[in-house]
Scaffold this active site. Structure first.
Site, PDB file in Angstrom:
ATOM      1  CD  GLU A  66      -3.113  -0.805   0.018  1.00  0.00           C
ATOM      2  OE1 GLU A  66      -3.368   0.235  -0.217  1.00  0.00           O
ATOM      3  OE2 GLU A  66      -3.399  -1.932  -0.381  1.00  0.00           O
ATOM      4  CB  SER A 327     -29.189 -28.035  52.541  1.00  0.00           C
ATOM      5  OG  SER A 327     -30.677 -28.768  53.066  1.00  0.00           O
TER       6      SER A 327
END
Ligand SMILES: [Zn+2]
Ligand SMILES: [Zn+2]
Length: 755
Positions: A66, A327
Site C-alpha cells: 500500500e 441446605s
C-alpha cells in the site's frame, strides 16, 4: 512555508480531528482468542486488532503493497502526488496510487466523495493524524477499518470470520491473501473465488520475493500453501457472560475475561446434553459456574443449558437468578459455630422434634435421629440440628457473615429473616454461593470474584472463617459415606476427590450441588426458570451427577494434593456421649479436632448420680434423703426435648424414678416449658369446625404428671409428655402448666373466630 504552518495551526484549532470508531465489542478468553463478539452499532463486524496482534509479517506485507514509504513521509507522499498528477493530466490515466496509508485512514474515518477539494481535506486530516498518532497507531487504524466485503471490516474480523484464528496466527500466505482482498472485495470473495485469490496471492508473493521483503524459502512455502477458507459464524460462547460484561464495560472494544475457552466449551456441551437427557422429566434448565481457586477468577460461565431455547427461557441467567438455597448454606453455619467455639465436629446435638417459637422444622426424609454428632448432622444435612445451631449462634451473627460475603438479598431482607434461613428461607444466587464455597477452599479467606484481567485493584477481602474452621468443614464435606450421593450413581467408581454439598429447595424447585478441590470450585444449579417444582428434582440425584461429570472432565486433581491440617488446629480426646472433655463416669474417649483457645472447654456431664430407694421405686433429693434404705445410681442426663421424643416414640431409656412423694422441698428451677401453643401466638379459627388446640410441654425428667389451667381454671391432668387438646374461646387466653413439684409456667395466646 511559515504561512502554510500557520494556516495548518489555525485550521487544526478550527477543525480538530475527532476519531469516533464504533467497534464490535469482543469478549476475549484468557488466551486472548475471541469468545464472543457483538455487531458494532452500525451493524458491522469491526473487531479491534490490538497492537500486539500486528505481526512484522503483516506490517511488511501491507506496507509493501500500500505505501512503501509509510515510515518516511509526513502523511502525504509528495513524490507519489506529483507522479499521480502527471499520470492523470498528461497521460490521462486514472490512478489513485497517491493515497498513503494515512490518507486512506483519513478517508475511512470520514468517508467523502472523491473530489479534488475532498482530496485536500484528506491531506489536511492526514497531517493531523500524523501529529496525534504514531505510525504504528495509524497502521492499526488502517488494519481495523480496511473493508473485506459484506459487513466485515478490519484484519481481525477477516481472520476470525474467514480463517477462524487470531491475526497473529496467520501464515505468510494467509497474510498476503487477506491483504489483497480490500482492493477488490466484491470480486475476490473468500469461499467463492478461492482459485482467483490464490492466483492474485501468488502474483504478490512473487513481487515480495523480487523485492527481497521475505526470505525466498518462506515465499516458496507460501506459494504452495492451499487456500480452502470460507465465511464462518462469529464465536458465540458464554453468551450470558458476554451480555453481562458488555453491559458493565460499555464502549470498551475488547474485554479480556478470565474464561478458559476449552473448559467453557466442554461445560456448555455437558450442560446442554445433560438437560437434554432429563428434559422428559420436566426439568428444563441448569447453570454452571467454575472458579479458579488460586486467583479467584471465573473460568466457566454457563448461564443456562441453551441460550437460544426461548421455550425454556434460555436467555435467563441462572447464575444471577435469585433462588432458594435449600441446605447449601449449612456448611457456613457450622464453620461459624466452630469459630465461635460453641461446637466441634464430634459434639453431640439432638435431632428430635422441637418448636422454635412456633417454627417446627422437619428433616428431608421426615425422620429424626435422636442424639447425633455435629459432623453427622452436616454430612447428612439434617434440618433440626441446623436450626438448633443457628438458634444457639444467633441469626444475626450468621447473616452478618453472609452479608460480608456479598449476599445482597440477605442483606436487604435482614430483619425479615428467621431461623428458616438455614433451610433455604432466603434468596441467594449461584454466583454468591459458589464464591462462598471458594472461600472454604481458600482457607476461609473471602475474595470477590475476578471477571476481567484488570480487576485486581477492586479486591474485596474478608477473613470469614479461620483456616481451622474451613479445614474441619472441608473434612466433613469430603466424606463419601453420605446419603446425598446420587442414587445408582453408575460412575461411582470415578468419584472425584472433592468436598461438596447438595441442596434442594422447598417444593423441589431448585437442585444445587457445589463442590471444590484445591484447584477449582464448581457450582451447579438445576431447575426450571419458570419456578415449576418437579418431584424428582433433588440436589443429590439431579445436580450432583452433573457436578461430578464436570470435575471428572475438567479437573484431574490428584488425591495427594489435598488441604493440609492447619497448625493452629489440634486434636483432643472427648467423651463419645457428648463430644465434651471427659468427666467422671465418661468412658471410651474418642479423638476430635478442636481450636485451642476457641473451642469450648466444657466438661462432660452426660450422666448424673441420683439417690434412689433400694428397689428403685423413688428418688430422693438431699432434702428428703432417708438415713438408710437408699443407694446412688447413675442416670443419663437427657435434655427435655430428647425425653419428650423418647416418650412419644416409646423408645426405652434409663428413667429417673418418681421423686419421693413425702419430700417437702419447694422446687423453683426447671419449670415445665410449654411447647404448644407458642407464647404470643395468634389463631384464626373457624367457628363451625370446632377446631382444637394442642397442649404440650417439655418437663424435667423427674416429673411424671402435670396439670393444665386455662385462664386460671383447672382444665386437665396429663402425663408429663402427653399431648392433650382443648377448644378455645375467642379472646386473649392464659394457659398455665404446673408440674408435680409445683413449678409453673404460663403462655398467652390470642384466639379469633372467623365471622
Ligand atoms: Zn461423658
Ligand atoms: Zn426430695
Amino acid at each position: 512555508m511559515a504561512a502554510l504552518v500557520f494556516i495548518f495551526i489555525v485550521l487544526n484549532i478550527l477543525f480538530p480531528l475527532r476519531i469516533n470508531i464504533h467497534y464490535s465489542q469482543i469478549i476475549a478468553a484468557s488466551d486472548g482468542t475471541v469468545l464472543h463478539a457483538f455487531l458494532s452499532k452500525d451493524d458491522k463486524w469491526r473487531l479491534k486488532t490490538e497492537l500486539k496482534e500486528i505481526t512484522p509479517t503483516l506490517k511488511k506485507a501491507i506496507i509493501f503493497k500500500e505505501d512503501k514509504y509509510f515510515y518516511y513521509h509526513p502523511g502525504i507522499n509528495p513524490v507519489a502526488i506529483v507522479r499521480a498528477i502527471f499520470n492523470n493530466t498528461i497521460k490521462g490515466k486514472k490512478t489513485s496510487g497517491a493515497s498513503t496509508i494515512t490518507m486512506q485512514v483519513a478517508r475511512m474515518v470520514e468517508p467523502k466523495d472523491r473530489t479534488y477539494v475532498n482530496k485536500l481535506v484528506e491531506m489536511f486530516r492526514s497531517f493531523q493524524l500524523e501529529l496525534l498518532y504514531s505510525k504504528d497507531e495509524i497502521l492499526q487504524f488502517y488494519l481495523n477499518l480496511v473493508p473485506f466485503g459484506s459487513n466485515i471490516e478490519g484484519v481481525k474480523s477477516a481472520s476470525l470470520i474467514y480463517l477462524q484464528q487470531p491475526p497473529d496466527y496467520m501464515s505468510l500466505a494467509q497474510t498476503v491473501a487477506l491483504s489483497i482482498i480490500p482492493n477488490r472485495p466484491s470480486s475476490l470473495l473468500i469461499g467463492r473465488d478461492n482459485e482467483r485469490i490464490i492466483e492474485e496471492r501468488n502474483k504478490w508473493l512473487k513481487r515480495l520475493a523480487a523485492d527481497k521483503v521475505f526470505l525466498s524459502e518462506d515465499i516458496e512455502d507460501a506459494l504452495l500453501e492451499p487456500f480452502h477458507h470460507e465465511r464462518h459464524d462469529v464465536p458465540k460462547l458464554a453468551p450470558h457472560l458476554a451480555l453481562r460484561l458488555a453491559a458493565s464495560h460499555k464502549n470498551q472494544p475488547i474485554i479480556h475475561s478470565g474464561i478458559d475457552r476449552a473448559k467453557q466449551e466442554l461445560s456448555e456441551n455437558l450442560a446442554f446434553n445433560y438437560i437434554r437427557r432429563i428434559h422428559y422429566k420436566g426439568i428444563t434448565n441448569c447453570a454452571v459456574l467454575i472458579i479458579d481457586n488460586k486467583e479467584n477468577s471465573v473460568k466457566v460461565y454457563v448461564g443456562s443449558s441453551d441460550f437460544y431455547n426461548a421455550a425454556d427461557n434460555g436467555q435467563v441467567d441462572g447464575i444471577r437468578a435469585i433462588r432458594s438455597p435449600g441446605s447449601t448454606l449449612k456448611p457456613f453455619l457450622y464453620a461459624t459455630a466452630f469459630d465461635h467455639g460453641i461446637f466441634t465436629p464430634k459434639m453431640i446435638i439432638t435431632d428430635v422434634p422441637q418448636n422454635f417459637s412456633g417454627y417446627r422444622p422437619e428433616n428431608f426424609d421426615k425422620r429424626f435421629h435422636g442424639n447425633i454428632s455435629i459432623e453427622f448432622a452436616l454430612a447428612n444435612s439434617l434440618n433440626m440440628p441446623a436450626v438448633k445451631v443457628l438458634d444457639a449462634l444467633g441469626l444475626k451473627t450468621f447473616t452478618t457473615v453472609l452479608t460480608a460475603a456479598g449476599f445482597l438479598q440477605i442483606a436487604k431482607d435482614d430483619g425479615k429473616l428467621g431461623l428458616s434461613t438455614i433451610l433455604g428461607g432466603c434468596g441467594v444466587t449461584l454466583e454468591q454461593l459458589t464464591a462462598l464455597y471458594a472461600c472454604l477452599a481458600d482457607e476461609g479467606q473471602y475474595r470477590n470474584l475476578k471477571w476481567t484481567e484488570n480487576e485486581m485493584e477492586k479486591r474485596v477481602e474478608h477473613k470469614l472463617f479461620s483456616q481451622a474452621a474451613a479445614f474441619m468443614t472441608t473434612e466433613i464435606l469430603t466424606k463419601h459415606t453420605r446419603p446425598d450421593l446420587p442414587n445408582n450413581f453408575e460412575s461411582s467408581m470415578h468419584l472425584p476427590k472433592v468436598a461438596w454439598k447438595t441442596g434442594t429447595s422447598y417444593g423441589r424447585r431448585d437442585a444445587w450441588s457445589i463442590g471444590y478441590n484445591k484447584e477449582y470450585t464448581i457450582g451447579v444449579w438445576v431447575g426450571n426458570f419458570s419456578g415449576q417444582g418437579i418431584p424428582e428434582l433433588t440436589g443429590a440425584d439431579i445436580a450432583t451427577p452433573l457436578l461430578f461429570d464436570l470435575f471428572n472432565t475438567l479437573s484431574y486433581q490428584s488425591a495427594n494434593d489435598w488441604f493440609q491440617m492447619p497448625k493452629h488446629l489440634d486434636f483432643r480426646y472427648v467423651c463419645p456421649e457428648s463430644g465434651l472433655i471427659p468427666g467422671e463416669g465418661c468412658e471410651g474417649a474418642v479423638m476430635d479436632y478442636f481450636i485451642p483457645g476457641t473451642s469450648t472447654m466444657q466438661k462432660c456431664t452426660h450422666t448424673k448420680d441420683i439417690f434412689v430407694s433400694v428397689d428403685e421405686s423413688y428418688s430422693f433429693c438431699r432434702n428428703c434423703l432417708p438415713e438408710a434404705g437408699y443407694k446412688k445410681k447413675s442416670f443419663p442426663n437427657l435434655p427435655p426435648e430428647l425425653i419428650s421424643y423418647y416418650e412419644a416414640e416409646h423408645i426405652p431409656y434409663d428413667k429417673v424414678p418418681p421423686h419421693n412423694p413425702a419430700c417437702s422441698r419447694i422446687y423453683t428451677e426447671n419449670a415445665p416449658a410449654i411447647t404448644a401453643p407458642a407464647e404470643g401466638a395468634e389463631y384464626l379459627l373457624e367457628q363451625e369446625e370446632h377446631q382444637q388446640l394442642m397442649l404440650a410441654c417439655n418437663a424435667d425428667n423427674e416429673v411424671s404428671s402435670v396439670n393444665w389451667y386455662i385462664n386460671n381454671k383447672f382444665y386437665a391432668s396429663a402425663r408429663a409428655h402427653e399431648k392433650i387438646f382443648f377448644e378455645p374461646e375467642a379472646g386473649i387466653i392464659k394457659i398455665s402448666c404446673t408440674d408435680d413439684k409445683g413449678r409453673n409456667s404460663d403462655v398467652m395466646i390470642d384466639v379469633k373466630y372467623l365471622e
